[in-house]
Each structure stands twice: as C-alpha cells, then as structure tokens.
Scaffold this motif. Structure first.
Motif, PDB file in Angstrom:
ATOM      1  N   UNK A  44       1.046  -1.129  -0.038  1.00  0.00           N
ATOM      2  CA  UNK A  44      -0.164  -0.136   0.113  1.00  0.00           C
ATOM      3  C   UNK A  44       0.711   1.393   0.141  1.00  0.00           C
ATOM      4  N   UNK A  45       2.107   1.114   0.621  1.00  0.00           N
ATOM      5  CA  UNK A  45       2.978   2.425   0.675  1.00  0.00           C
ATOM      6  C   UNK A  45       3.831   2.514  -0.940  1.00  0.00           C
ATOM      7  N   UNK A  46       3.733   1.585  -1.636  1.00  0.00           N
ATOM      8  CA  UNK A  46       4.387   2.197  -2.948  1.00  0.00           C
ATOM      9  C   UNK A  46       3.420   3.298  -3.685  1.00  0.00           C
ATOM     10  N   UNK A  47       4.112   4.013  -4.072  1.00  0.00           N
ATOM     11  CA  UNK A  47       3.443   5.142  -4.942  1.00  0.00           C
ATOM     12  C   UNK A  47       2.708   4.672  -6.170  1.00  0.00           C
ATOM     13  N   UNK A  48       1.679   5.274  -6.402  1.00  0.00           N
ATOM     14  CA  UNK A  48       0.899   4.946  -7.509  1.00  0.00           C
ATOM     15  C   UNK A  48       1.378   5.546  -8.716  1.00  0.00           C
ATOM     16  N   UNK A  49       1.950   4.473  -9.437  1.00  0.00           N
ATOM     17  CA  UNK A  49       2.855   5.107 -10.659  1.00  0.00           C
ATOM     18  C   UNK A  49       3.140   3.843 -11.581  1.00  0.00           C
ATOM     19  N   UNK A  50       3.610   3.936 -12.735  1.00  0.00           N
ATOM     20  CA  UNK A  50       3.903   2.800 -13.653  1.00  0.00           C
ATOM     21  C   UNK A  50       5.341   2.098 -13.314  1.00  0.00           C
ATOM     22  N   UNK A  51       5.366   0.869 -12.949  1.00  0.00           N
ATOM     23  CA  UNK A  51       6.521   0.163 -12.746  1.00  0.00           C
ATOM     24  C   UNK A  51       6.790  -0.729 -13.805  1.00  0.00           C
ATOM     25  N   UNK A  52       8.187  -1.056 -14.084  1.00  0.00           N
ATOM     26  CA  UNK A  52       8.539  -2.232 -15.083  1.00  0.00           C
ATOM     27  C   UNK A  52       8.022  -3.396 -14.243  1.00  0.00           C
ATOM     28  N   UNK A  53       7.425  -4.364 -15.072  1.00  0.00           N
ATOM     29  CA  UNK A  53       6.845  -5.601 -14.412  1.00  0.00           C
ATOM     30  C   UNK A  53       7.805  -6.500 -13.720  1.00  0.00           C
TER      31      UNK A  53
END
Length: 318
Positions: free
Chosen positions: A222-231
């Motif tokens: 839940x603390x990961x920022x809302x963004x695009x990550x490499x899979x």
C-alpha cells in the motif's frame, strides 16, 4: 510449535487472546485467568452436543474440552511467534505486540492478519533452525500452493472432486509423507483456515483452496507510490513482502523460460486488476515482457509494465 500440527490453533482465537492480555491492567494477566476468560468452565456444558448429553458418553468430555484446548494451543502459538511472553504463571504482551498495538481495540482482524503474516515471514527467515521450524509447515505448504499450475482448479487433500494437495506435495518432496509439510487431511484443514486468514488464498469450501494473495499484496504494498513500474521490478517488490512468490526465498516456482510468472502470482495480479488496484498497459517490449498465465482454457497475457494505484478503488471488495 508448528502452526498446522496440532490442528487446534485458530488465528482468530489468537487475536482474542492478544486483545484480552493488552486490555488487562499492565498488559499482563495470570495464565489461568486468561484461559478462564477465553474458555470459561461454564461453557463446558453448553459445548456438549445435544445428542451427547448422557453421562456415559465417552465423547462428551472430549467435545466439551475442545474450547479449552483451542485456547491453550492458540496461546502457545502466540508465545512461540513472539507476540506474548510467559513469566512464571503470568502472560504478558511482548515489546513486539506493544509496538504494534497501543490498545485492545487496535487489534482488528486486518491489523492482526498483517502482523501474523509479517511475523511468520520473519520467523521463517531466522538463522536458528529451531525457530524457523515453528512456521516451516505453513510456509512450505503455501509455497507448494503458489507454484501449482492451473491455479483456478481448487485443491483438496486427497479425496473429493478437486485436485489433490497430496499429489502436489509428492511432486515437490517425493512420495514419503514424512517429508511433506502437510501429511494428512487433519493438517490440511488448518491450512484451509490459515491461508485465507493471512490473505494468501481463497477458500471455495471449508476443505478446499485456490491460491490468491491479492489481499496480502494490496495491504503490504500500500505504501508503494501510484505509478507505472516495470513488470520485473514490481514482481521483485512482491517477493520482498511475499517470500513464497517469484524470486522469494520460499518460492518453489520454476519457470520453463524464465518469463512466465508463477500461477499463484498470476492469480493474485489478475485479482488486483479486477479489484481496480492495478492495470496492465499494452506491452512495450516483448524482450522484457512477462507472461501472466492462469492455466488451460484461460487467457494468458504478456506484460512489460504495471500501473499501480492501490488506494480508493471503487471496485474494492469489502
């Protein structure tokens, strides 16, 4: 004490015991009083089945004592996991518990599930074999469940219409049952309680499971920022909080090409997608793409990135 054997340890009973100790003056309570509060002697008669009320029924006492056994063994599990400590005849909240919860009301099902999950991974990673052995049966069993192909087919133990967990264990650990983490159906039933409580699986009946760690991942990431990550980077983050997942120290998944995600992680990611917590944009590069597969007759997709937005989904399950 292994968590699946004996089978009388109940996670929700553990939560109630922890709440009772922290609610008590000084965050400590005499053990006899604690057990009497959780499983009072007055309940013995009420737990006796209506069709077993004869004095000469040998099974009546065993049934009546079941609540006390559950309380006693659930307390032992709390102590072995480090949430409580026993000092002579008293039981006290540990520093770990007091750092997590300042009051009994704070020990909600969600917070307790998270605390149990984190502590189980921590104990499993211990360098002391005697400590790690306390959770090894549960962790090893979840590794088998997470790595089994065709994850949408439910597992039972060795009877019934579903797949047999006994066969999955035999393929991982060999034919000798003594080498399996779950050696019989009596131990499989606690697994069917523990795995959903920890947010690692979904029960299709009281005695069957499918792998799905979406609830655990949603909470622990839940603390990961809302963004695009490499899979690949997102999968590595999953392994950090879920060590039975791909690349984690307790993972049993072996991909044929190094690009297919484990069945358990595939189900978990697709469920997070269905709940509105992540999305799979069109793959930008086939070289870096990973395969999310759910088995026969289910659509496989190739992904290179994941759009992560864990908070505030309108499609979130209750």
């Amino acid at each position: 004490m292994p968590l699946l054997n004996p089978p009388d340890i109940l996670p929700e009973a553990m939560r109630y015991l922890a709440r009772t100790v922290i609610a008590h003056r000084g965050n400590r309570c005499p053990k006899a009083e604690l057990l009497a509060l959780v499983a009072p002697e007055g309940l013995v008669e009420t737990m006796r089945p209506l069709d077993r009320d004869k004095d000469d029924d040998p099974d009546a006492d065993n049934t009546a004592e079941s609540g006390r056994i559950i309380a006693d063994r659930s307390l032992a599990a709390l102590i072995s996991l480090g949430f409580l400590a026993q000092h002579d005849a008293e039981v006290a909240a540990s520093e770990t518990a007091l750092n997590l919860w300042r009051s009994a009301d704070a020990i909600t099902p969600t917070s307790f599930s998270h605390a149990l999950r984190s502590q189980i991974w921590r104990v499993a990673a211990s360098n002391r074999d005697s400590v790690a052995a306390q959770v090894e049966d549960l962790v090893q069993a979840m590794g088998v469940l997470f790595a089994a192909r065709e994850p949408l087919r439910p597992f039972e133990f060795e009877t019934g219409q579903g797949r047999h967990f006994a066969e999955a264990q035999a393929s991982e650990f060999g034919p000798l049952k003594k080498n399996w983490p779950v050696t019989n159906s009596t131990q499989f039933l606690p697994l069917c309680r523990w795995a959903p409580y920890l947010g690692l699986a979904q029960p299709l009946s009281p005695r069957s499971l499918v792998a799905d760690a979406s609830q655990a991942l949603r909470h622990d990431l839940a603390q990961l920022p809302a963004q695009r990550f490499r899979a690949a980077d997102f999968v590595a983050r999953c392994a950090e909080v879920l060590p039975i997942s791909d690349g984690g120290p307790w993972s049993r998944w072996k991909s044929d090409d190094g690009q297919e995600l484990s069945p358990g992680l595939s189900v978990s990611l697709r469920q997070l997608e269905a709940d509105g917590h992540l999305a799979f944009p069109p793959a930008e590069s086939d070289t870096d793409a990973l395969t999310v597969a759910l088995g026969q007759n289910a659509e496989s997709i190739r992904i290179s990135h994941i759009d992560w937005h864990p908070q505030g989904s309108a499609k979130e399950r209750p």
